[in-house]
Scaffold this motif. Structure first.
Motif, PDB file in Angstrom:
ATOM      1  N   ASP A 434      29.753 -37.015  11.187  1.00 61.15           N
ATOM      2  CA  ASP A 434      30.422 -37.499  12.620  1.00 61.15           C
ATOM      3  C   ASP A 434      31.890 -36.563  12.717  1.00 61.15           C
ATOM      4  OD1 ASP A 434      28.502 -39.421  12.825  1.00 61.15           O
ATOM      5  OD2 ASP A 434      29.875 -41.028  12.136  1.00 61.15           O
ATOM      6  N   ASN A 435      32.460 -36.553  11.782  1.00 63.54           N
ATOM      7  CA  ASN A 435      33.661 -35.558  11.907  1.00 63.54           C
ATOM      8  C   ASN A 435      33.566 -34.210  12.219  1.00 63.54           C
ATOM      9  OD1 ASN A 435      35.715 -37.765  11.321  1.00 63.54           O
ATOM     10  ND2 ASN A 435      35.544 -37.642   9.189  1.00 63.54           N
ATOM     11  N   ALA A 436      32.600 -33.480  11.528  1.00 66.01           N
ATOM     12  CA  ALA A 436      32.369 -32.096  11.721  1.00 66.01           C
ATOM     13  C   ALA A 436      31.863 -32.108  12.918  1.00 66.01           C
ATOM     14  CB  ALA A 436      31.568 -31.380  10.763  1.00 66.01           C
ATOM     15  N   GLY A 437      30.846 -32.818  13.419  1.00 70.12           N
ATOM     16  CA  GLY A 437      30.013 -32.743  14.637  1.00 70.12           C
ATOM     17  C   GLY A 437      30.851 -32.859  15.857  1.00 70.12           C
ATOM     18  N   ARG A 438      32.171 -33.084  15.832  1.00 73.55           N
ATOM     19  CA  ARG A 438      32.948 -33.106  16.888  1.00 73.55           C
ATOM     20  C   ARG A 438      33.191 -31.672  17.429  1.00 73.55           C
ATOM     21  NH1 ARG A 438      35.404 -38.348  17.586  1.00 73.55           N
ATOM     22  NH2 ARG A 438      37.203 -37.415  18.889  1.00 73.55           N
ATOM     23  N   VAL A 439      33.081 -30.740  16.585  1.00 74.35           N
ATOM     24  CA  VAL A 439      33.403 -29.343  16.995  1.00 74.35           C
ATOM     25  C   VAL A 439      32.195 -28.414  16.555  1.00 74.35           C
ATOM     26  CG1 VAL A 439      34.998 -27.452  16.197  1.00 74.35           C
ATOM     27  CG2 VAL A 439      36.012 -29.873  16.335  1.00 74.35           C
ATOM     28  N   LEU A 440      31.443 -28.658  15.356  1.00 75.95           N
ATOM     29  CA  LEU A 440      30.619 -27.681  14.884  1.00 75.95           C
ATOM     30  C   LEU A 440      29.035 -27.958  15.307  1.00 75.95           C
ATOM     31  CD1 LEU A 440      31.767 -27.403  11.004  1.00 75.95           C
ATOM     32  CD2 LEU A 440      32.269 -25.832  12.819  1.00 75.95           C
ATOM     33  N   PRO A 441      28.273 -27.031  15.490  1.00 78.43           N
ATOM     34  CA  PRO A 441      26.701 -27.306  15.540  1.00 78.43           C
ATOM     35  C   PRO A 441      26.049 -27.723  14.437  1.00 78.43           C
ATOM     36  CG  PRO A 441      27.211 -24.754  15.241  1.00 78.43           C
ATOM     37  CD  PRO A 441      28.603 -25.719  15.058  1.00 78.43           C
ATOM     38  N   GLN A 442      25.229 -28.245  14.396  1.00 80.98           N
ATOM     39  CA  GLN A 442      24.360 -28.980  13.581  1.00 80.98           C
ATOM     40  C   GLN A 442      24.106 -28.042  12.455  1.00 80.98           C
ATOM     41  OE1 GLN A 442      23.836 -32.152  13.019  1.00 80.98           O
ATOM     42  NE2 GLN A 442      23.463 -31.453  11.007  1.00 80.98           N
ATOM     43  N   SER A 443      23.624 -26.789  12.620  1.00 81.58           N
ATOM     44  CA  SER A 443      23.224 -25.743  11.599  1.00 81.58           C
ATOM     45  C   SER A 443      24.410 -25.413  10.559  1.00 81.58           C
ATOM     46  CB  SER A 443      22.839 -24.457  12.200  1.00 81.58           C
ATOM     47  OG  SER A 443      23.979 -23.864  13.139  1.00 81.58           O
ATOM     48  N   ALA A 444      25.677 -25.318  11.198  1.00 79.43           N
ATOM     49  CA  ALA A 444      26.974 -25.191  10.458  1.00 79.43           C
ATOM     50  C   ALA A 444      27.267 -26.436   9.556  1.00 79.43           C
ATOM     51  CB  ALA A 444      28.084 -24.881  11.109  1.00 79.43           C
ATOM     52  N   ILE A 445      27.140 -27.596   9.981  1.00 84.68           N
ATOM     53  CA  ILE A 445      27.250 -29.040   9.420  1.00 84.68           C
ATOM     54  C   ILE A 445      26.290 -28.975   8.122  1.00 84.68           C
ATOM     55  CG2 ILE A 445      27.006 -31.330   9.611  1.00 84.68           C
ATOM     56  CD1 ILE A 445      27.877 -30.851  12.450  1.00 84.68           C
ATOM     57  N   SER A 446      25.056 -28.776   8.382  1.00 85.04           N
ATOM     58  CA  SER A 446      24.162 -28.845   7.274  1.00 85.04           C
ATOM     59  C   SER A 446      24.275 -27.744   6.155  1.00 85.04           C
ATOM     60  CB  SER A 446      22.798 -28.453   7.773  1.00 85.04           C
ATOM     61  OG  SER A 446      22.261 -29.654   8.668  1.00 85.04           O
ATOM     62  N   ALA A 447      24.871 -26.588   6.605  1.00 83.35           N
ATOM     63  CA  ALA A 447      25.038 -25.546   5.634  1.00 83.35           C
ATOM     64  C   ALA A 447      26.291 -25.773   4.598  1.00 83.35           C
ATOM     65  CB  ALA A 447      25.350 -24.184   6.585  1.00 83.35           C
ATOM     66  N   VAL A 448      27.481 -26.268   5.615  1.00 90.01           N
ATOM     67  CA  VAL A 448      28.702 -26.653   4.722  1.00 90.01           C
ATOM     68  C   VAL A 448      28.489 -28.009   3.741  1.00 90.01           C
ATOM     69  CG1 VAL A 448      31.008 -27.598   4.888  1.00 90.01           C
ATOM     70  CG2 VAL A 448      30.245 -25.980   6.583  1.00 90.01           C
ATOM     71  N   GLU A 449      27.687 -28.756   3.890  1.00 90.88           N
ATOM     72  CA  GLU A 449      27.309 -29.912   3.489  1.00 90.88           C
ATOM     73  C   GLU A 449      26.630 -29.259   2.125  1.00 90.88           C
ATOM     74  OE1 GLU A 449      25.272 -34.324   3.661  1.00 90.88           O
ATOM     75  OE2 GLU A 449      25.140 -32.996   5.460  1.00 90.88           O
ATOM     76  N   ALA A 450      25.621 -28.719   2.238  1.00 86.62           N
ATOM     77  CA  ALA A 450      24.698 -28.022   1.182  1.00 86.62           C
ATOM     78  C   ALA A 450      25.684 -27.431   0.321  1.00 86.62           C
ATOM     79  CB  ALA A 450      23.325 -27.396   1.652  1.00 86.62           C
ATOM     80  N   ALA A 451      26.393 -26.430   0.753  1.00 81.46           N
ATOM     81  CA  ALA A 451      27.201 -25.584   0.074  1.00 81.46           C
ATOM     82  C   ALA A 451      28.145 -26.226  -0.948  1.00 81.46           C
ATOM     83  CB  ALA A 451      27.853 -24.540   0.589  1.00 81.46           C
ATOM     84  N   THR A 452      28.798 -27.300  -0.270  1.00 84.12           N
ATOM     85  CA  THR A 452      29.938 -27.950  -1.073  1.00 84.12           C
ATOM     86  C   THR A 452      29.335 -28.835  -2.117  1.00 84.12           C
ATOM     87  OG1 THR A 452      31.353 -28.021   1.127  1.00 84.12           O
ATOM     88  CG2 THR A 452      31.832 -29.493  -0.293  1.00 84.12           C
ATOM     89  N   LEU A 453      28.401 -29.299  -1.719  1.00 83.05           N
ATOM     90  CA  LEU A 453      27.916 -30.321  -2.794  1.00 83.05           C
ATOM     91  C   LEU A 453      27.248 -29.670  -4.098  1.00 83.05           C
ATOM     92  CD1 LEU A 453      26.489 -33.400  -0.389  1.00 83.05           C
ATOM     93  CD2 LEU A 453      28.799 -33.129  -1.858  1.00 83.05           C
ATOM     94  N   THR A 454      27.210 -28.437  -4.040  1.00 83.38           N
ATOM     95  CA  THR A 454      26.607 -27.663  -5.183  1.00 83.38           C
ATOM     96  C   THR A 454      27.597 -26.583  -5.627  1.00 83.38           C
ATOM     97  OG1 THR A 454      25.793 -25.840  -3.714  1.00 83.38           O
ATOM     98  CG2 THR A 454      24.182 -27.726  -4.353  1.00 83.38           C
ATOM     99  N   PHE A 455      28.945 -26.830  -5.341  1.00 85.26           N
ATOM    100  CA  PHE A 455      30.224 -26.188  -5.925  1.00 85.26           C
ATOM    101  C   PHE A 455      29.931 -26.328  -7.427  1.00 85.26           C
ATOM    102  CE2 PHE A 455      33.660 -26.145  -2.458  1.00 85.26           C
ATOM    103  CZ  PHE A 455      33.270 -24.743  -2.518  1.00 85.26           C
ATOM    104  N   GLY A 456      30.148 -25.453  -8.245  1.00 84.07           N
ATOM    105  CA  GLY A 456      30.067 -25.201  -9.727  1.00 84.07           C
ATOM    106  C   GLY A 456      28.690 -25.192 -10.266  1.00 84.07           C
ATOM    107  N   THR A 457      27.694 -25.117  -9.604  1.00 85.79           N
ATOM    108  CA  THR A 457      26.395 -24.733 -10.243  1.00 85.79           C
ATOM    109  C   THR A 457      25.907 -23.366  -9.641  1.00 85.79           C
ATOM    110  OG1 THR A 457      25.277 -25.443  -7.988  1.00 85.79           O
ATOM    111  CG2 THR A 457      25.780 -27.080  -9.321  1.00 85.79           C
ATOM    112  N   ALA A 458      24.809 -22.901 -10.588  1.00 84.62           N
ATOM    113  CA  ALA A 458      24.550 -21.557 -10.479  1.00 84.62           C
ATOM    114  C   ALA A 458      23.974 -21.168  -9.116  1.00 84.62           C
ATOM    115  CB  ALA A 458      23.177 -21.436 -11.249  1.00 84.62           C
ATOM    116  N   ALA A 459      23.459 -22.105  -8.330  1.00 88.74           N
ATOM    117  CA  ALA A 459      23.125 -21.961  -6.957  1.00 88.74           C
ATOM    118  C   ALA A 459      24.342 -21.977  -6.007  1.00 88.74           C
ATOM    119  CB  ALA A 459      22.013 -22.718  -6.495  1.00 88.74           C
ATOM    120  N   GLY A 460      25.603 -22.337  -6.367  1.00 84.69           N
ATOM    121  CA  GLY A 460      26.601 -22.606  -5.695  1.00 84.69           C
ATOM    122  C   GLY A 460      27.288 -21.589  -4.721  1.00 84.69           C
TER     123      GLY A 460
END
Length: 474
Positions: A434-460
């Motif tokens: 909801d917060n990010a969607g006020r400015v960003l497109p859905q593609s960016a929102i999904s990418a940021v969410e996936a990247a952030t929630l894998t910080f510190g992993t081999a795939a991060g």
């Protein structure tokens, strides 16, 4: 070492931080990822505010080497990126809260850590450890100023913003951990330097002014600067916290509990216990929203209210109930965020988000005649039942008398978003989207969410990768 050869408080915290840089418990790791995502969403949404635009324009004017992204601006120096993102993170009053210290740790520590990590290219696991250590240090220095007999933060009683005061110290630790070659002495020196840079006064909570939105920016900026100075050889006093002329003497006249800093350090973590905010308003008002929402679900409409009284913990009345004439007639959405009467109105009218959202705290709604008519009927006062619970929760007891003579009492004694009423992963994800969607497109929102929630992993991804996904200008 101190004169008796025991480590001083900053030395203990520094040793803890260095150990945490490479290893934190799994529940802390998960919590830190969620908090980074929460902060990024808040930062994006806050770029729409006029105060944010002013602060970001200021950041853009400062120049310096392009080291890290200030969201909405682009690459600037790490210190100014931390300032800009810290301002954004706290501006919506939607950032997490630790109780009973009553401070918001992530809004300064996360921006400081991200800016430094982007500058240095630190790996994700070190970013997780640095944020975790910085949050824990921020919380523990705040808890040392909690008076258990008075059941309140002494910082708060003095009109001091523990969020930014303690946030500068936590930010300095986090930033120092992410500079190459930093050891415990560097981290201790960074915190010792930051003690001379910590600040924040909360009068704006009561009577207006937007300066509070700057506080976490200055804390994050101070932390990054302090770490950089320590890395270059500037030193801080080893007794920066407990010394005769140290932090707690300067701020709290020497009244503090050092055991809150050192007991269980590295064994018991406060980080996973920090409350996420479900609503974009001062945390003291959240249970008022929930109480009013419960009455709405029972069929009570705004026009049914003849009078209402909001009972809350006595120390919070000065923030959300005084001066009452101002709290009943907020001029702006920002003032509405600190109004008990407006919280009751928001809950009864209903809104977006997880019950009420950013769209429910606008200047237009603050001045809406129907809401003002309802707010004029709402008084706010201290309640002994709430006092017995505060500040481990911010309870509310809402008593409403209707135009047909009925009386309803709704009690909400635990805050949503804490361990007693946790937000689900889905609710936290919705808040971010909801917060990010006020400015960003859905593609960016999904990418940021996936990247952030894998910080510190081999795939991060790296911090720079994530910040690139947030590239836009205001």
């Amino acid at each position: 070492m101190s004169g008796d050869d025991r480590p001083t408080l900053v030395q203990q915290l520094a040793e803890f931080a260095v150990a945490a840089r490479n290893k934190v418990p799994q529940d802390v790791t998960v919590s830190v990822r969620q908090r980074i995502l929460d902060v990024l969403g808040l930062c994006v949404a806050a770029t729409e505010l006029d105060t944010s635009k002013a602060a970001l324009a200021f950041v853009a004017d400062q120049g310096g080497k392009p080291q890290a992204h200030a969201i909405g601006v682009g690459r600037v120096s790490a210190a100014w990126a931390a300032f800009g993102n810290g301002v954004l993170a706290h501006s919506l009053d939607y950032d997490d809260t630790h109780l009973p210290s009553i401070l918001h740790p992530s809004a300064s520590v996360v921006p400081a850590a991200l800016a430094t990590a982007e500058r240095t290219g630190a790996p994700g696991d070190e970013v997780i450890g640095a944020v975790a250590a910085g949050l824990e240090i921020c919380v523990r220095t705040g808890m040392a100023g909690y008076d258990r007999e008075a059941n309140n933060s002494t910082f708060f009683e003095h009109g001091q913003h523990a969020t930014s005061i303690c946030g500068a110290i936590g930010s300095a630790a986090a930033a120092a951990l992410l500079l190459p070659g930093s050891d415990a002495k560097t981290v201790a020196d960074a915190m010792g330097i930051a003690v001379s840079m910590a600040s924040g006064v909360i009068e704006a909570n009561r009577t207006g002014g937007t300066v509070k939105r700057m506080h976490c920016g200055w804390a994050a900026h101070s932390g990054v600067v302090a770490a950089d100075l320590a890395h270059r050889g500037i030193t801080g006093p080893p007794t920066a916290l407990e010394g005769r002329f140290g932090f707690y003497q300067a701020w709290l006249h020497g009244h503090f509990e050092p055991a809150e800093i050192s007991d269980g350090l590295g064994e018991h973590w406060e980080v996973p216990l920090v409350f996420f905010k479900p609503y974009p308003a001062n945390h003291f008002t959240h249970t008022a929203v929930d109480a009013a929402r419960a009455l709405r679900e029972k069929g009570i409409r705004p026009e049914d209210v003849a009078s209402a009284h909001l009972g809350v913990a006595t120390p919070t009345v000065r923030t959300i109930g005084e001066p009452l004439d101002i709290k009943q007639k907020p001029e702006t959405g920002y003032q509405a965020q600190f109004s008990g009467p407006y919280a009751v109105a928001a809950g009864l009218f209903g809104g977006g988000g997880l019950a009420v959202g950013l769209e429910d705290y606008t200047d237009a709604l603050a001045q809406d005649p129907a809401r003002r008519e309802l707010m004029a009927k709402v008084t706010v006062g201290g309640d002994s039942e709430c006092d017995a619970i505060y500040p481990f929760q911010f309870p509310a007891i809402l008593t409403v008398r209707t135009t047909d003579g009925r009386e309803f009492v709704e009690k909400v004694l635990a805050n949503r978003g804490g361990s007693d009423r946790p937000l689900t992963d889905a609710e936290l994800a919705r808040k971010f989207r909801d917060n990010a969607g006020r400015v960003l497109p859905q593609s960016a929102i999904s990418a940021v969410e996936a990247a952030t929630l894998t910080f510190g992993t081999a795939a991060g991804n790296t911090v720079a990768d994530v910040m690139d996904m947030l590239r836009f200008t205001v």
